[in-house]
Design a protein around this motif. Structure first.
Motif, PDB file in Angstrom:
ATOM      1  N   TYR A 135      19.884   3.923  44.336  1.00  0.00           N
ATOM      2  CA  TYR A 135      19.214   3.381  43.165  1.00  0.00           C
ATOM      3  C   TYR A 135      17.715   3.247  43.371  1.00  0.00           C
ATOM      4  O   TYR A 135      17.005   2.737  42.506  1.00  0.00           O
ATOM      5  CB  TYR A 135      19.815   2.025  42.792  1.00  0.00           C
ATOM      6  CG  TYR A 135      21.091   2.148  41.986  1.00  0.00           C
ATOM      7  CD1 TYR A 135      22.292   1.719  42.516  1.00  0.00           C
ATOM      8  CD2 TYR A 135      21.076   2.687  40.701  1.00  0.00           C
ATOM      9  CE1 TYR A 135      23.472   1.829  41.783  1.00  0.00           C
ATOM     10  CE2 TYR A 135      22.240   2.801  39.972  1.00  0.00           C
ATOM     11  CZ  TYR A 135      23.437   2.378  40.512  1.00  0.00           C
ATOM     12  OH  TYR A 135      24.587   2.505  39.786  1.00  0.00           O
TER      13      TYR A 135
ATOM     14  N   ASN B 269      23.544  -0.356  38.136  1.00  0.00           N
ATOM     15  CA  ASN B 269      24.730  -1.115  37.712  1.00  0.00           C
ATOM     16  C   ASN B 269      25.743  -1.060  38.848  1.00  0.00           C
ATOM     17  O   ASN B 269      26.469  -0.071  39.012  1.00  0.00           O
ATOM     18  CB  ASN B 269      25.331  -0.526  36.439  1.00  0.00           C
ATOM     19  CG  ASN B 269      26.461  -1.415  35.895  1.00  0.00           C
ATOM     20  OD1 ASN B 269      26.839  -2.413  36.504  1.00  0.00           O
ATOM     21  ND2 ASN B 269      26.993  -1.032  34.749  1.00  0.00           N
TER      22      ASN B 269
ATOM     23  N   GLU C 292      20.368  -9.177  35.779  1.00  0.00           N
ATOM     24  CA  GLU C 292      18.972  -9.051  36.197  1.00  0.00           C
ATOM     25  C   GLU C 292      18.894  -9.037  37.729  1.00  0.00           C
ATOM     26  O   GLU C 292      19.787  -9.530  38.419  1.00  0.00           O
ATOM     27  CB  GLU C 292      18.145 -10.222  35.646  1.00  0.00           C
ATOM     28  CG  GLU C 292      18.089 -10.237  34.132  1.00  0.00           C
ATOM     29  CD  GLU C 292      17.323 -11.452  33.604  1.00  0.00           C
ATOM     30  OE1 GLU C 292      16.964 -11.445  32.428  1.00  0.00           O
ATOM     31  OE2 GLU C 292      17.096 -12.399  34.405  1.00  0.00           O
TER      32      GLU C 292
ATOM     33  N   ARG D 148      16.007   2.162  39.855  1.00  0.00           N
ATOM     34  CA  ARG D 148      16.322   3.003  38.679  1.00  0.00           C
ATOM     35  C   ARG D 148      16.769   2.115  37.508  1.00  0.00           C
ATOM     36  O   ARG D 148      17.386   1.053  37.698  1.00  0.00           O
ATOM     37  CB  ARG D 148      17.441   3.993  39.017  1.00  0.00           C
ATOM     38  CG  ARG D 148      17.077   4.981  40.111  1.00  0.00           C
ATOM     39  CD  ARG D 148      18.233   5.967  40.323  1.00  0.00           C
ATOM     40  NE  ARG D 148      17.984   6.785  41.491  1.00  0.00           N
ATOM     41  CZ  ARG D 148      17.238   7.895  41.475  1.00  0.00           C
ATOM     42  NH1 ARG D 148      16.709   8.296  40.326  1.00  0.00           N
ATOM     43  NH2 ARG D 148      17.070   8.594  42.583  1.00  0.00           N
ATOM     44  N   GLU D 149      16.496   2.586  36.312  1.00  0.00           N
ATOM     45  CA  GLU D 149      16.865   1.831  35.112  1.00  0.00           C
ATOM     46  C   GLU D 149      18.380   1.790  34.917  1.00  0.00           C
ATOM     47  O   GLU D 149      18.899   0.899  34.245  1.00  0.00           O
ATOM     48  CB  GLU D 149      16.213   2.477  33.883  1.00  0.00           C
ATOM     49  CG  GLU D 149      14.692   2.437  33.921  1.00  0.00           C
ATOM     50  CD  GLU D 149      14.075   3.143  32.733  1.00  0.00           C
ATOM     51  OE1 GLU D 149      12.851   3.089  32.606  1.00  0.00           O
ATOM     52  OE2 GLU D 149      14.824   3.733  31.936  1.00  0.00           O
ATOM     53  N   THR D 150      19.092   2.726  35.534  1.00  0.00           N
ATOM     54  CA  THR D 150      20.557   2.780  35.375  1.00  0.00           C
ATOM     55  C   THR D 150      21.274   1.915  36.408  1.00  0.00           C
ATOM     56  O   THR D 150      22.481   2.087  36.610  1.00  0.00           O
ATOM     57  CB  THR D 150      21.032   4.232  35.517  1.00  0.00           C
ATOM     58  OG1 THR D 150      20.630   4.719  36.801  1.00  0.00           O
ATOM     59  CG2 THR D 150      20.432   5.111  34.436  1.00  0.00           C
TER      60      THR D 150
ATOM     61  N   ARG E  26      14.263   4.541  43.088  1.00  0.00           N
ATOM     62  CA  ARG E  26      13.729   5.529  42.152  1.00  0.00           C
ATOM     63  C   ARG E  26      13.042   6.687  42.872  1.00  0.00           C
ATOM     64  O   ARG E  26      12.970   7.795  42.360  1.00  0.00           O
ATOM     65  CB  ARG E  26      12.746   4.854  41.189  1.00  0.00           C
ATOM     66  CG  ARG E  26      12.286   5.764  40.053  1.00  0.00           C
ATOM     67  CD  ARG E  26      11.346   5.047  39.106  1.00  0.00           C
ATOM     68  NE  ARG E  26      12.013   3.909  38.462  1.00  0.00           N
ATOM     69  CZ  ARG E  26      11.416   3.111  37.578  1.00  0.00           C
ATOM     70  NH1 ARG E  26      10.146   3.306  37.262  1.00  0.00           N
ATOM     71  NH2 ARG E  26      12.083   2.104  37.037  1.00  0.00           N
TER      72      ARG E  26
END
Length: 472
Positions: A62, A40, A27, A36-38, A64
């Motif tokens: 990252y 990592n 988190e 962004r949802e990706t 968006r």
């Protein structure tokens, strides 16, 4: 806390997306842009990794709202029992500008990024410098060199990774030769132009202007020797002639103005000396008439004698000086007339340094000051104190215990208000004192009035000491 962090990041255009990332839960929080949802960090290309911080190579942001390439780092944050990392990306166009393969002049340029071991972690020239291969340099500390047909230059960071710029050698040499040729041509043209311009300016401008400068400096010097040199340039010679004529006329006008100002000051003093109020003379003579009818000869003789002495003093040598002693004697005759005329009692105390009695001062200095105290402040049982002291300067004070004056009343007195002037016996106002001081002492004399309603008034003079005749 999120608001304060956003203020810090938004104020720095070199900082892009920032957030706190929990590696245990995956988190994140306190992000300054939408993520962004990706997201990592484990999938990012690692440039270099250390126990407390990891550097990631160029990758898509990252953020968006951005598709630009960025560099990023992750740094461990000291939080008890939690593996919290601070994630920071470069902002705006920082990475894109750094990694552009073409410069403004369309010259080819490729960038490489090396890790601490000298291994290529990012390349724009895969054919000659493959990814993950060792950079072909025998000396890892070298900052530049040649490899094949290319010239490279390396900058190493404090963390050990390096940024390498690679340019084709032919293109670099061609550009270098062009610059050398252009610089040589420009330098030659500039030298020729500078020499020609210097010669032209020296002959046509500098020397004539130097003569003009000397003429202007001599303009304010009345005793400067007249200059007759010429520049042999008709336009400049004509201007020099006009300046010299102007200088002559300026000093002639200055002399005329100086004489007129001196004469004007004398005329002002002369005019004030003859502005004796006719009502005072008529009222005093009328008093003599009534005293002749009502009293004996002794009072009439006394009044007439005082009046004659006072008029003789006031109508004496026009604008001439007198002594402190003469002023005191005239003041006593004036006070004697006032006491007989108005039949009221007031106490006038005159205290003078004996060594100041023979000092020269202008006429009618004391009488207007005491007259002002009698007409504007002192009642029947009033008190006026005249104090004259000789220190480094002649200090004169006239103090009364009357009703005092408002600032408006003081302004009227100093400006010879016509309505106020009709109330004053001899018609010589306070402004006369100021004018006569300016005429004789300039700005070396000081004149002040201090007054409080109900507490009386003090008029003070401070005059330069002349142990002889007053300066003309």
């Amino acid at each position: 806390m999120k608001y304060e962090l956003n203020v810090v990041t938004f104020s720095n255009p070199n900082v892009g997306l920032t957030l706190y990332y929990n590696q245990d839960t995956g988190e994140y929080d306190f992000e300054n842009f939408m993520v962004r949802e990706t997201f990592n960090p484990k999938l990012l290309p690692i440039m270099e990794s250390y126990p407390e911080i990891t550097y990631f190579g160029p990758h898509k942001s990252y953020n968006r709202s951005s598709n630009q390439l960025v560099f990023s780092i992750m740094r461990k944050v000291n939080v008890a029992n939690q593996d919290i990392q601070l994630y920071v990306e470069t902002g705006f166009n920082t990475a894109q500008k750094l990694l552009e393969s073409k410069s403004s002049d369309n010259r080819s340029r490729n960038l490489l990024i090396l890790n601490n071991e000298g291994r290529i972690t990012y390349t724009q020239d895969e054919a000659h410098f493959p990814l993950n291969s060792l950079f072909p340099s025998s000396d890892k500390k070298a900052a530049s060199g040649v490899y094949g047909q290319s010239v490279w230059h390396k900058e190493t960071s404090n963390q050990g990774w390096s940024l390498v710029s690679v340019v084709p050698e032919k293109e670099l040499n061609r550009e270098k030769n062009q610059w050398f040729l252009q610089i040589a041509l420009y330098f030659l043209l500039f030298e020729l132009a500078a020499i020609g311009l210097a010669l032209l300016l020296s002959r046509m401008v500098y020397k004539p202007l130097e003569r003009f400068n000397m003429e202007i400096k001599n303009l304010v010097q009345s005793n400067a020797k007249d200059n007759t040199e010429l520049t042999n340039i008709p336009e400049f010679d004509y201007l020099l002639f006009k300046i010299r004529v102007m200088k002559k006329k300026v000093w002639e006008l200055y002399g005329e103005i100086e004489q007129k100002e001196k004469r004007r000051a004398d005329l002002e003093v002369e005019k004030l000396l003859y502005q004796i109020n006719p009502h005072f003379l008529m009222n005093t003579l009328d008093t003599v008439h009534w005293l002749a009818m009502m009293n004996g000869q002794e009072e009439i003789d006394k009044l007439t004698l005082s009046l004659n002495k006072l008029l003789q003093y006031n109508l004496g040598k026009m604008g001439g000086g007198t002594t402190i002693q003469g002023e005191i004697e005239a003041l006593k005759e004036y006070l004697q007339l006032q006491k007989i005329r108005y039949d009221f009692q007031f106490d006038v105390d005159i205290d003078v340094d004996e060594e100041a009695m023979q000092l020269e001062i202008p006429r009618f200095i004391l009488q207007p000051l005491v007259e002002n105290a009698l007409y504007h402040g002192v009642s029947d049982d009033g008190y006026v104190h005249v104090d004259i002291r000789l220190n480094e300067e002649l200090e004169i004070k006239v103090q009364d215990n009357g009703v005092g004056m408002t600032p408006e009343k003081i302004r009227q007195l100093l400006n010879d208000d016509p309505l106020e002037g009709q109330k004053v016996g001899m018609g010589i106002g306070m402004k006369y004192v100021i004018r006569i001081l300016e005429s004789n002492y300039g700005d070396r004399a000081k004149f002040t009035i201090k007054s409080e309603i109900g507490n009386g008034t003090t008029v003070s003079l401070s005059l330069p000491v002349y142990r002889g005749e007053l300066p003309s």
